[in-house]
Design a protein around this motif. Structure first.
Motif, PDB file in Angstrom:
ATOM      1  N   TYR A   1     -50.152  18.875  -7.702  1.00  0.00           N
ATOM      2  CA  TYR A   1     -49.905  17.470  -7.385  1.00  0.00           C
ATOM      3  C   TYR A   1     -48.656  16.955  -8.093  1.00  0.00           C
ATOM      4  CZ  TYR A   1     -54.698  17.404  -5.522  1.00  0.00           C
ATOM      5  OH  TYR A   1     -55.844  17.650  -4.806  1.00  0.00           O
ATOM      6  N   SER A   2     -48.521  17.274  -9.373  1.00  0.00           N
ATOM      7  CA  SER A   2     -47.376  16.761 -10.134  1.00  0.00           C
ATOM      8  C   SER A   2     -46.078  17.400  -9.647  1.00  0.00           C
ATOM      9  CB  SER A   2     -47.573  17.012 -11.637  1.00  0.00           C
ATOM     10  OG  SER A   2     -47.750  18.393 -11.909  1.00  0.00           O
ATOM     11  N   CYS A   3     -46.117  18.679  -9.336  1.00  0.00           N
ATOM     12  CA  CYS A   3     -44.912  19.364  -8.849  1.00  0.00           C
ATOM     13  C   CYS A   3     -44.504  18.836  -7.476  1.00  0.00           C
ATOM     14  CB  CYS A   3     -45.142  20.865  -8.793  1.00  0.00           C
ATOM     15  SG  CYS A   3     -43.653  21.817  -8.464  1.00  0.00           S
ATOM     16  N   THR A   4     -45.482  18.590  -6.612  1.00  0.00           N
ATOM     17  CA  THR A   4     -45.173  18.038  -5.293  1.00  0.00           C
ATOM     18  C   THR A   4     -44.592  16.636  -5.414  1.00  0.00           C
ATOM     19  OG1 THR A   4     -47.027  19.319  -4.377  1.00  0.00           O
ATOM     20  CG2 THR A   4     -46.116  17.568  -3.001  1.00  0.00           C
ATOM     21  N   ALA A   5     -45.149  15.842  -6.341  1.00  0.00           N
ATOM     22  CA  ALA A   5     -44.596  14.500  -6.573  1.00  0.00           C
ATOM     23  C   ALA A   5     -43.144  14.590  -7.045  1.00  0.00           C
ATOM     24  CB  ALA A   5     -45.449  13.759  -7.599  1.00  0.00           C
ATOM     25  N   LEU A   6     -42.862  15.527  -7.948  1.00  0.00           N
ATOM     26  CA  LEU A   6     -41.487  15.709  -8.427  1.00  0.00           C
ATOM     27  C   LEU A   6     -40.580  16.195  -7.290  1.00  0.00           C
ATOM     28  CD1 LEU A   6     -42.191  17.287 -11.920  1.00  0.00           C
ATOM     29  CD2 LEU A   6     -41.006  15.131 -11.502  1.00  0.00           C
ATOM     30  N   CYS A   7     -41.121  17.017  -6.397  1.00  0.00           N
ATOM     31  CA  CYS A   7     -40.348  17.458  -5.211  1.00  0.00           C
ATOM     32  C   CYS A   7     -39.935  16.257  -4.372  1.00  0.00           C
ATOM     33  CB  CYS A   7     -41.192  18.392  -4.351  1.00  0.00           C
ATOM     34  SG  CYS A   7     -41.016  20.114  -4.773  1.00  0.00           S
ATOM     35  N   ASN A   8     -40.891  15.344  -4.156  1.00  0.00           N
ATOM     36  CA  ASN A   8     -40.592  14.157  -3.359  1.00  0.00           C
ATOM     37  C   ASN A   8     -39.524  13.294  -4.027  1.00  0.00           C
ATOM     38  OD1 ASN A   8     -42.549  14.955  -1.540  1.00  0.00           O
ATOM     39  ND2 ASN A   8     -44.135  13.639  -2.391  1.00  0.00           N
ATOM     40  N   ILE A   9     -39.588  13.203  -5.344  1.00  0.00           N
ATOM     41  CA  ILE A   9     -38.595  12.418  -6.082  1.00  0.00           C
ATOM     42  C   ILE A   9     -37.236  13.116  -6.047  1.00  0.00           C
ATOM     43  CG2 ILE A   9     -37.969  11.577  -8.387  1.00  0.00           C
ATOM     44  CD1 ILE A   9     -41.004  11.232  -8.917  1.00  0.00           C
ATOM     45  N   ALA A  10     -37.243  14.440  -6.257  1.00  0.00           N
ATOM     46  CA  ALA A  10     -35.989  15.206  -6.300  1.00  0.00           C
ATOM     47  C   ALA A  10     -35.296  15.256  -4.947  1.00  0.00           C
ATOM     48  CB  ALA A  10     -36.264  16.622  -6.787  1.00  0.00           C
ATOM     49  N   ALA A  11     -36.016  14.963  -3.869  1.00  0.00           N
ATOM     50  CA  ALA A  11     -35.410  14.976  -2.536  1.00  0.00           C
ATOM     51  C   ALA A  11     -34.391  13.853  -2.365  1.00  0.00           C
ATOM     52  CB  ALA A  11     -36.498  14.868  -1.469  1.00  0.00           C
ATOM     53  N   ILE A  12     -34.431  12.849  -3.257  1.00  0.00           N
ATOM     54  CA  ILE A  12     -33.497  11.720  -3.195  1.00  0.00           C
ATOM     55  C   ILE A  12     -32.485  11.871  -4.325  1.00  0.00           C
ATOM     56  CG2 ILE A  12     -33.282   9.219  -3.158  1.00  0.00           C
ATOM     57  CD1 ILE A  12     -34.953  10.414  -0.871  1.00  0.00           C
ATOM     58  N   ARG A  13     -31.212  11.989  -3.976  1.00  0.00           N
ATOM     59  CA  ARG A  13     -30.171  12.292  -4.958  1.00  0.00           C
ATOM     60  C   ARG A  13     -30.056  11.223  -6.046  1.00  0.00           C
ATOM     61  NH1 ARG A  13     -26.411  16.261  -3.518  1.00  0.00           N
ATOM     62  NH2 ARG A  13     -25.617  15.917  -5.626  1.00  0.00           N
ATOM     63  N   GLU A  14     -30.386   9.984  -5.736  1.00  0.00           N
ATOM     64  CA  GLU A  14     -30.222   8.918  -6.727  1.00  0.00           C
ATOM     65  C   GLU A  14     -31.149   9.103  -7.933  1.00  0.00           C
ATOM     66  OE1 GLU A  14     -32.481   4.975  -6.014  1.00  0.00           O
ATOM     67  OE2 GLU A  14     -31.927   5.639  -4.008  1.00  0.00           O
ATOM     68  N   HIS A  15     -32.194   9.903  -7.778  1.00  0.00           N
ATOM     69  CA  HIS A  15     -33.109  10.130  -8.902  1.00  0.00           C
ATOM     70  C   HIS A  15     -32.700  11.331  -9.757  1.00  0.00           C
ATOM     71  CE1 HIS A  15     -35.653   7.070  -7.249  1.00  0.00           C
ATOM     72  NE2 HIS A  15     -35.955   7.774  -6.174  1.00  0.00           N
ATOM     73  N   HIS A  16     -31.709  12.098  -9.308  1.00  0.00           N
ATOM     74  CA  HIS A  16     -31.319  13.312 -10.035  1.00  0.00           C
ATOM     75  C   HIS A  16     -30.852  13.041 -11.470  1.00  0.00           C
ATOM     76  CE1 HIS A  16     -30.889  16.328  -6.467  1.00  0.00           C
ATOM     77  NE2 HIS A  16     -32.013  15.645  -6.425  1.00  0.00           N
ATOM     78  N   PRO A  17     -30.030  11.999 -11.703  1.00  0.00           N
ATOM     79  CA  PRO A  17     -29.615  11.754 -13.098  1.00  0.00           C
ATOM     80  C   PRO A  17     -30.794  11.575 -14.045  1.00  0.00           C
ATOM     81  CG  PRO A  17     -28.232  10.509 -11.590  1.00  0.00           C
ATOM     82  CD  PRO A  17     -29.337  11.104 -10.765  1.00  0.00           C
ATOM     83  N   GLU A  18     -31.814  10.852 -13.590  1.00  0.00           N
ATOM     84  CA  GLU A  18     -32.979  10.650 -14.461  1.00  0.00           C
ATOM     85  C   GLU A  18     -33.758  11.952 -14.645  1.00  0.00           C
ATOM     86  OE1 GLU A  18     -36.904   7.738 -14.890  1.00  0.00           O
ATOM     87  OE2 GLU A  18     -35.507   7.491 -13.204  1.00  0.00           O
TER      88      GLU A  18
END
Length: 567
Positions: A253-270
């Motif tokens: 669940y946590s890895c899939t959530a991070l996948c969803n976040i990482a799919a948007i480039r604006e979240h990469h710096p964080e």
């Protein structure tokens, strides 16, 4: 009703429902006696308890029927019990709702949600736990509308149960919130009041509570708006921490959530601000024996690996071993995840020598020989082979890898799309620029593969595929092994060469003429060509070219002025 959940979540819900049925089976046979015993007790014989006794009697009759009856009488009974100040009476209503959730196979009328709200607000924690457990079952079976649950204000008592300190209550309430979060309309309400409590539950020491909280957080990463909100609330460090949990479902669940976040480039710096901790945790998870977790970690790394710094970390941590393990999976989606990450790594030339030394070409060659390969896997494999071979000069590594024979093998597949065939022929053409590989291919190609190349050269639906296939034929060495395979197809070869000569594209004309020049010394081809349309067309091009040459000789262009030179 169609499910809103992925396969993993659907399996979890089915397991949960099965456990619920087992729990219900343990006390169902006792419930009827409980109702009868309470109704017959003399403490309900006098006013003002008479109304409550009638309510219990109504519930007993309803229970005796086995099938829940939704009428005004039963609704009044449940409302009376739920509103009682007696915790035992409230528990009676809560248990009956559990009975309803077990047997109900159609939507629960909205009016019957009102007593559920009252039971969730009960001061008795056991009543709240039983009711929230029932609500999970109703939500799992789609017996209640998620939007109706939110509109009635049930989210507030469910979130308050997060603070109860009771792991069972926290588990049930977070499961309810997770189910509600799967609805787009309900998600906003949860984000307003529920994200901070959920993040706190995700750090619980109870595995079941952690799992339900991680499940809810996953649902909250399914839209751009909610992703932004939970990231601002500090979800990323918590999700990274959950990657190290011993529970495989929490990891997923946590890895899939991070996948969803990482799919948007604006979240990469964080994400990258966490440092090497994130990439190392994902690499560790990629080596997991639970392959769905390995594949999900691979997808997350692929999104992040567009950053060169992340690629360097992956190569330093020997990620190739985990990637090769995923290539041996029986699941095509997991293989695709590994190949996609490899494509990103192989596109960066400094990584190529390491990837070749780690035996990646051998793994790709074996994959191309496996019957489970599909168009996507083949296209990704071709890109990796082209990248790796373009960055090295080790022909021996390619020869030993079986990539050549694998590419020729998939060329015969009847199910490949033109796009995939384009990748295969482009890769083969690239490899044949190496003299050693061209020699090997000329002596090992089969009659079926030669005919397939001739056939693809003559098709006109995709001109680039036709050109690639004809270019491969042109590059073969006319050895005693190869010529007997091509000769039976000289008629088809002359037809596609004629088409090439008729096109206005100079690239096709040049390839056609070059192929004719190469084959003209073979008597069989000369026989096919002589006095035919191909020969006539060739002489026509020769005449046009000679005429053009003479005209150009007559034309003496003036030298450009200095002003034109520097214009």
């Amino acid at each position: 009703m169609a499910s809103d959940h992925c396969d993993s979540c659907s399996r979890s819900l089915r397991d949960f429902a099965e456990r619920l049925r087992r729990v219900w089976g343990e006390f169902e046979y006792k419930l009827k006696e409980v109702f009868r015993g309470i109704v017959q007790c003399t403490c309900f014989g006098n006013a003002p308890e008479r109304g409550t006794a009638q309510a219990l009697s109504s519930l007993q009759l309803m229970y005796d029927d086995k099938i829940p009856v939704f009428n005004q009488r039963s609704l009044q009974a449940l409302n009376r019990l739920a509103a009682s100040q007696n915790a035992d009476l409230q528990m009676t209503a809560a248990i009956y709702y559990s009975h309803i959730s077990h047997h109900l196979n159609y939507p629960l009328p909205d009016a019957f949600l009102v007593p559920v709200m009252a039971l969730l607000l009960s001061p008795d924690l056991d009543v709240q736990k039983t009711t929230s457990f029932t609500l999970v079952n109703l939500l799992v079976k789609n017996n209640v509308c998620k939007e109706s649950v939110i509109e009635m204000g049930m989210l507030v008592p469910l979130l308050e149960l997060f603070q109860s300190g009771d792991p069972t209550a926290q588990c049930h309430s977070s499961a309810c919130v997770a189910m509600l979060a799967s609805s787009e309309l309900s998600r906003h309400a949860i984000l307003v009041d529920g994200i901070i409590p959920l993040l706190a539950l995700a750090k619980s020491y109870d595995p079941a509570v952690q799992q339900k909280a991680a499940w809810a957080l996953l649902h909250l990463t399914q839209s751009d708006c909610s992703r932004r909100i939970i990231c601002q609330a500090g979800a990323i460090p918590v999700l990274v921490l959950l990657l190290q949990c011993s529970n495989s479902e929490v990891q997923f669940y946590s890895c899939t959530a991070l996948c969803n976040i990482a799919a948007i480039r604006e979240h990469h710096p964080e994400l990258l601000s966490i440092g090497a901790h994130l990439s190392k945790s994902l690499l560790t998870l990629m080596s997991s024996s639970v392959q769905k977790n390995s594949a999900q970690a691979c997808r997350c790394l692929q999104s992040l690996s567009k950053n060169v710094w992340v690629q360097e970390q992956l190569m330093d941590c020997s990620c190739v071993l985990s990637l090769k393990a995923l290539l041996k999976s029986l699941n095509a989606a997991w293989i695709e995840s590994a190949l996609t990450l490899m494509c990103t790594l192989s596109a960066h030339p400094p990584n190529c020598d390491i990837l070749i030394n780690e035996g990646l070409l051998r793994e790709i060659g074996q994959l191309l020989h496996h019957p489970r390969s599909n168009s996507v896997l083949i296209s990704l494999s071709c890109k990796i082979i082209t990248d790796l071979c373009g960055a090295c000069t080790d022909e021996q590594a390619v020869t030993e890898s079986q990539c050549l024979s694998g590419l020729l093998r998939v060329l015969l597949s009847p199910s490949l799309s033109d796009e995939t065939l384009l990748h295969v022929t482009l890769c083969l053409h690239h490899l044949m620029t190496w003299d050693g590989l061209r020699t090997k291919l000329s002596s090992s190609v089969t009659p079926e593969q030669v005919w397939r190349l001739v056939e693809l050269s003559g098709q006109m639906r995709n001109s680039q595929l036709s050109y690639n296939s004809a270019a491969i034929i042109h590059m073969f060495k006319l050895t005693e092994d190869f010529l007997p395979l091509l000769r039976p197809h000289y008629s088809a070869v002359s037809k596609y060469l004629l088409l090439f000569l008729k096109t206005r594209d100079v690239k096709f004309q040049q390839l056609g003429i070059s192929t004719i020049v190469k084959l003209k010394n073979d008597g069989d081809f000369s026989t096919v060509m002589t006095n035919g349309e191909l020969e006539a067309r060739l002489w026509n091009i020769h005449a046009q070219t000679e005429e053009m040459r003479q005209l150009l000789q007559m034309f003496q262009p003036p030298f450009p002025s200095s002003g034109q030179l520097f214009h």
